[in-house]
Design a protein around this motif. Structure first.
Motif, PDB file in Angstrom:
ATOM      1  N   SER A 138       2.756 -33.408 -24.625  1.00 24.91           N
ATOM      2  CA  SER A 138       1.362 -32.970 -24.752  1.00 24.91           C
ATOM      3  C   SER A 138       0.380 -34.127 -24.546  1.00 24.91           C
ATOM      4  CB  SER A 138       1.136 -32.279 -26.099  1.00 24.91           C
ATOM      5  OG  SER A 138       1.367 -33.213 -27.117  1.00 24.91           O
ATOM      6  N   GLU A 141      -0.861 -37.474 -19.162  1.00 23.23           N
ATOM      7  CA  GLU A 141      -1.998 -37.147 -18.284  1.00 23.23           C
ATOM      8  C   GLU A 141      -1.676 -37.571 -16.861  1.00 23.23           C
ATOM      9  OE1 GLU A 141      -5.815 -37.764 -21.224  1.00 23.23           O
ATOM     10  OE2 GLU A 141      -5.040 -39.477 -20.095  1.00 23.23           O
ATOM     11  N   ASN A 171       7.208 -19.861 -19.473  1.00 20.03           N
ATOM     12  CA  ASN A 171       6.045 -19.302 -20.175  1.00 20.03           C
ATOM     13  C   ASN A 171       6.200 -19.429 -21.688  1.00 20.03           C
ATOM     14  OD1 ASN A 171       4.530 -18.600 -17.948  1.00 20.03           O
ATOM     15  ND2 ASN A 171       5.708 -16.706 -17.670  1.00 20.03           N
ATOM     16  N   PRO A 174       4.608 -23.480 -23.105  1.00 19.24           N
ATOM     17  CA  PRO A 174       3.358 -23.727 -22.369  1.00 19.24           C
ATOM     18  C   PRO A 174       3.057 -25.205 -22.134  1.00 19.24           C
ATOM     19  CG  PRO A 174       2.926 -22.770 -24.552  1.00 19.24           C
ATOM     20  CD  PRO A 174       4.402 -22.700 -24.338  1.00 19.24           C
ATOM     21  N   ILE A 175       3.460 -26.058 -23.051  1.00 19.46           N
ATOM     22  CA  ILE A 175       3.175 -27.503 -22.880  1.00 19.46           C
ATOM     23  C   ILE A 175       3.953 -28.036 -21.684  1.00 19.46           C
ATOM     24  CG2 ILE A 175       3.467 -29.779 -23.971  1.00 19.46           C
ATOM     25  CD1 ILE A 175       2.783 -28.415 -26.641  1.00 19.46           C
ATOM     26  N   HIS A 176       5.197 -27.594 -21.554  1.00 19.30           N
ATOM     27  CA  HIS A 176       6.032 -28.033 -20.423  1.00 19.30           C
ATOM     28  C   HIS A 176       5.538 -27.413 -19.117  1.00 19.30           C
ATOM     29  CE1 HIS A 176       9.040 -30.134 -22.843  1.00 19.30           C
ATOM     30  NE2 HIS A 176       8.721 -29.254 -23.770  1.00 19.30           N
ATOM     31  N   LYS A 177       5.116 -26.166 -19.219  1.00 16.93           N
ATOM     32  CA  LYS A 177       4.610 -25.475 -18.025  1.00 16.93           C
ATOM     33  C   LYS A 177       3.362 -26.202 -17.499  1.00 16.93           C
ATOM     34  CE  LYS A 177       4.083 -21.138 -15.919  1.00 16.93           C
ATOM     35  NZ  LYS A 177       5.172 -20.664 -15.173  1.00 16.93           N
ATOM     36  N   LYS A 178       2.490 -26.606 -18.435  1.00 16.18           N
ATOM     37  CA  LYS A 178       1.266 -27.325 -18.044  1.00 16.18           C
ATOM     38  C   LYS A 178       1.635 -28.670 -17.416  1.00 16.18           C
ATOM     39  CE  LYS A 178      -3.177 -28.942 -19.882  1.00 16.18           C
ATOM     40  NZ  LYS A 178      -3.085 -30.313 -19.420  1.00 16.18           N
ATOM     41  N   HIS A 181       2.665 -28.198 -13.879  1.00 15.19           N
ATOM     42  CA  HIS A 181       1.486 -27.916 -13.046  1.00 15.19           C
ATOM     43  C   HIS A 181       0.662 -29.193 -12.822  1.00 15.19           C
ATOM     44  CE1 HIS A 181      -2.727 -26.730 -12.400  1.00 15.19           C
ATOM     45  NE2 HIS A 181      -2.173 -25.862 -11.573  1.00 15.19           N
ATOM     46  N   ASP A 182       0.410 -29.933 -13.893  1.00 11.57           N
ATOM     47  CA  ASP A 182      -0.466 -31.114 -13.806  1.00 11.57           C
ATOM     48  C   ASP A 182       0.112 -32.216 -12.919  1.00 11.57           C
ATOM     49  OD1 ASP A 182      -2.121 -29.823 -15.523  1.00 11.57           O
ATOM     50  OD2 ASP A 182      -1.742 -31.118 -17.260  1.00 11.57           O
TER      51      ASP A 182
END
Ligand SMILES: N[C@@H](CCC(=O)N[C@@H](CS)C(=O)NCC(=O)O)C(=O)O
Length: 197
Positions: A138, A141, A171, A174-178, A181-182
């Motif tokens: 989390s 960045e 899904n 969500p932290i891993h999914k983000k 994506h990032d």
């Protein structure tokens, strides 16, 4: 530098090494498919562990992604990992080993829903590890270039492969999914994308 990496286009263990080597400069990639007899024989002839990736550097032959990483980190003056970072890498690799075993057993035709304590323990391990990683993930960045390192390259290769092989619905994480994506535009990601299934 005269590196040759031996591996496949789909292996997440190989991919993290390809991403790292991409960020370090040029290298040659020798692709093999150990499910084919000829390549399987070749792999056994060069590596008694019978696994990929393998790095060739002149006369040196290095087995195992972590050992390859330590070798490259020393050569390229990358700061050694702290114990906390080593633990994170161990956790990612343990989840990856477990997922690869489950995937290979399923592909080999084993009934993954049969009552089996060992399979149950393997299935439990992945969500446990992903949850353990949450506080670290989390804070990552994509705009911070220090955050694109061997740990995040390992996590990215793993999570991408989980989705690529339809092994897990991220899904629920969500932290891993983000994170996935990032970091999709991080150096070496596009260049090492596995072929479409
Ligand atoms: N500990 C090894 C694990 C590598 C590994 O599991 N590689 C898989 C491909 S992703 C493999 O070579 N499997 C061979 C087989 O299933 O026979 C590393 O970190 O390099």
């Amino acid at each position: 530098m005269n590196y040759t990496l031996i591996g496949s286009f789909t292996s997440p263990y190989v991919r993290k090494m390809r991403i790292l080597l991409f960020t370090l400069g040029t290298y040659e990639f020798k692709s093999i498919n150990y499910l084919e007899q000829k390549d399987s024989d070749y792999l056994k002839s060069i590596n008694p562990i019978n696994q990929i990736p393998i790095l060739l550097d002149g006369e040196s032959k290095i087995f195992d992604s972590r050992v390859i990483y330590n070798y490259l980190a020393k050569k390229h003056h990358i700061k050694p990992l702290s114990i906390d970072e080593e633990n994170i890498l161990s956790a990612i690799d343990a989840a990856l080993d477990t997922s690869i075993n489950l995937f290979s057993l399923r592909r080999g035709g084993l009934d993954m829903n049969a009552e089996n304590q060992y399979i149950e323990r393997q299935k439990e391990r992945v969500p446990m590890i992903l949850n353990y990683l949450n506080p670290w993930v989390s804070k990552l960045e994509a705009k911070n270039s220090d955050h694109w390192n061997f740990l995040t390259m390992s996590l990215y290769s793993y999570l991408y492969w989980l989705e690529y092989r339809n092994l897990m619905d991220l899904n629920d994480f969500p932290i891993h999914k983000k994170f996935l994506h990032d970091f999709k535009n991080a150096p070496g990601v596009f260049e090492t994308n596995p072929p479409p299934v």
